[in-house]
Design a protein around this motif. Structure first.
Motif, PDB file in Angstrom:
ATOM      1  N   MET A 173       0.809  -1.248   0.081  1.00  0.00           N
ATOM      2  CA  MET A 173       0.122   0.143  -0.009  1.00  0.00           C
ATOM      3  C   MET A 173       0.975   1.219   0.000  1.00  0.00           C
ATOM      4  O   MET A 173       2.150   1.295   0.314  1.00  0.00           O
ATOM      5  N   TYR A 174       0.250   2.380  -0.304  1.00  0.00           N
ATOM      6  CA  TYR A 174       1.202   3.578  -0.255  1.00  0.00           C
ATOM      7  C   TYR A 174       1.799   3.773   1.126  1.00  0.00           C
ATOM      8  O   TYR A 174       3.113   4.182   1.009  1.00  0.00           O
ATOM      9  N   LYS A 175       1.029   3.748   2.091  1.00  0.00           N
ATOM     10  CA  LYS A 175       1.641   3.639   3.255  1.00  0.00           C
ATOM     11  C   LYS A 175       2.909   2.950   3.705  1.00  0.00           C
ATOM     12  O   LYS A 175       3.810   3.419   3.835  1.00  0.00           O
ATOM     13  N   GLU A 176       2.906   1.794   3.222  1.00  0.00           N
ATOM     14  CA  GLU A 176       3.895   0.783   3.346  1.00  0.00           C
ATOM     15  C   GLU A 176       5.188   1.265   2.448  1.00  0.00           C
ATOM     16  O   GLU A 176       6.295   1.444   2.784  1.00  0.00           O
ATOM     17  N   GLU A 186       1.711  10.700   0.531  1.00  0.00           N
ATOM     18  CA  GLU A 186       1.095  11.797  -0.606  1.00  0.00           C
ATOM     19  C   GLU A 186       2.085  11.855  -1.674  1.00  0.00           C
ATOM     20  O   GLU A 186       1.709  11.838  -2.752  1.00  0.00           O
ATOM     21  N   THR A 187       3.510  11.923  -1.430  1.00  0.00           N
ATOM     22  CA  THR A 187       4.355  11.832  -2.418  1.00  0.00           C
ATOM     23  C   THR A 187       4.362  10.699  -3.308  1.00  0.00           C
ATOM     24  O   THR A 187       4.387  10.574  -4.423  1.00  0.00           O
ATOM     25  N   VAL A 188       4.422   9.476  -2.462  1.00  0.00           N
ATOM     26  CA  VAL A 188       4.189   8.146  -3.325  1.00  0.00           C
ATOM     27  C   VAL A 188       3.006   8.269  -4.116  1.00  0.00           C
ATOM     28  O   VAL A 188       3.316   7.889  -5.337  1.00  0.00           O
ATOM     29  N   ARG A 189       1.702   8.900  -3.713  1.00  0.00           N
ATOM     30  CA  ARG A 189       0.727   8.814  -4.507  1.00  0.00           C
ATOM     31  C   ARG A 189       1.068   9.667  -5.673  1.00  0.00           C
ATOM     32  O   ARG A 189       0.539   9.228  -6.849  1.00  0.00           O
ATOM     33  N   LYS A 190       1.655  11.008  -5.557  1.00  0.00           N
ATOM     34  CA  LYS A 190       2.075  11.776  -6.751  1.00  0.00           C
ATOM     35  C   LYS A 190       2.851  10.852  -7.600  1.00  0.00           C
ATOM     36  O   LYS A 190       2.571  11.068  -8.941  1.00  0.00           O
TER      37      LYS A 190
END
Lengths: 214, 214
Positions: A173-176, A186-190
């Motif tokens: 997941m993004y968190k991980e 949020e950066t990962v998401r971007k």
DNA sequence: TAAAATATACCAGTTTGTGGTATTGCCAAA
DNA sequence: TTTGGCAATACCACAAACTGGTATATTTTA
């Protein structure tokens, strides 16, 4: 010379008998059974444990010869299956070989060559016409190419993006991903957002498929 | 019958001459060049554009015959390369085929069969002994197995579940899967729920990885 | 017959996908 | 040298999609 125990599976009675006769008449071969249906083949063959099975593909029943091989080969790995069919379609060939068949010859093959093929199969070969071999080789070459990912789409992603896609492809997941890379989620998401843009996809699975072939 | 233009690449002078003689003496074949080194092969063969190249693997030079094929095949795809070697090692066979060779025969092959193989290659076949074919088939089957996962985890999923996982693995949304399978999205969701349970994962990517290796 | 498999529905909460804004540093073209 | 572009970082907000449960009913199959 040990006799090779052959079993014939074909729903056409005439062909079955013709093949049986050829085999019975020949030194070094014996026909231990002829079977007309997939159902019977699945039951009888594991009991008989023939050296070689000549398997027709079309068995006008819900299961075809390829299905039978798929079921039986893991159960009796010492038995070699030779598909014996009128088809020369790529799809059938690959399906049959994937299912565990080791030989693939056409029904029109003349008796002498047929017997030779049976012996080759028994001795650990994979008899097939060189035409069919070419198709297998072509498939083999294709698969090699797939692993050598085409560098075009590989290089449109930045290193950071490749790194994140790699983690994404593991099902994180993004968190991980964020905690592993010391980034904010949020950066990962971007980054992922940009990856999708560049690869022209709209979700993780598609992105992974696109970047790592299949 | 059109003469097949053959080119021989081998660092052994005697063998080169022997092969040349066989080919020259035979109707329907002509030997348009014999080459001893990889360097010369890379230069000459694209100019000569033979129908068939008999390529030795060991060329006591930094480049071996396989490297030569890798370089030349993309440049002259209409020329067919036959590896002609003493090796029967898996590694060499696969390397050669991946590099773009279409045939693979052993040097000990008798002249008649050698000529036949050249013609088969020219006519679109992939001549090789059935022993070598078996190795190619085995490699092919291994690759299929990688895709069709180990039967333990394969069989814990019902057919419906496998079908849905397959669609999931293409990156489709529940909606899309639902319309393709004529199910309600809620039902699809439920199947996916069970798939995750059975595979002990919590998202699509992990499920796909688990079921289809990597 | 009992256990799976299949199909549908609803709820609550979480995770993603999408789009926007903003800052920093770097590199290359004007 | 300044400007523009891009990679990387970070935050916000909304909607869409997903996950985890619970419930129920039919069909298939062991």
């Amino acid at each position: 010379m040990k006799q090779i125990a052959v079993c014939i599976v074909d729903d056409n009675r005439e062909l079955r008998n013709a093949l049986e006769e050829i085999i019975t008449m020949s030194d070094g071969y014996k026909c231990i059974a002829t079977i007309a249906t997939a159902e019977e083949a699945v039951v009888q063959i594991p009991i008989l444990k023939p050296d070689v099975v000549l398997m027709d593909i079309n068995l006008n029943s819900p299961e075809n010869g390829i299905d039978v091989v798929r079921v039986l080969k893991p159960r009796i790995p010492d038995t070699n299956f030779m598909m014996c069919t009128v088809y020369e379609e790529n799809e059938k060939i690959f399906e049959a070989l994937s299912a565990g068949a080791s030989g693939y010859i056409l029904k029109k093959t003349d008796p002498a060559r047929m017997l030779e093929a049976i012996r080759e199969l028994y001795e650990g070969g994979a008899p097939m016409s060189s035409q069919i071999a070419r198709k297998v080789v072509a498939a083999f070459q294709e698969q090699s190419i797939k692993n050598n990912n085409n560098s075009e789409e590989l290089n449109i992603l930045s290193n950071r993006e490749k790194e994140i896609l790699e983690l994404l492809s593991k099902g994180l997941m993004y968190k991980e991903i964020a905690s592993q890379t010391f980034l904010s989620p949020e950066t990962v998401r971007k980054h992922v957002y940009h990856i999708y843009e560049k690869l022209h996809v709209t979700n993780r699975v598609a992105a992974v498929n696109k970047f790592y072939g299949r």
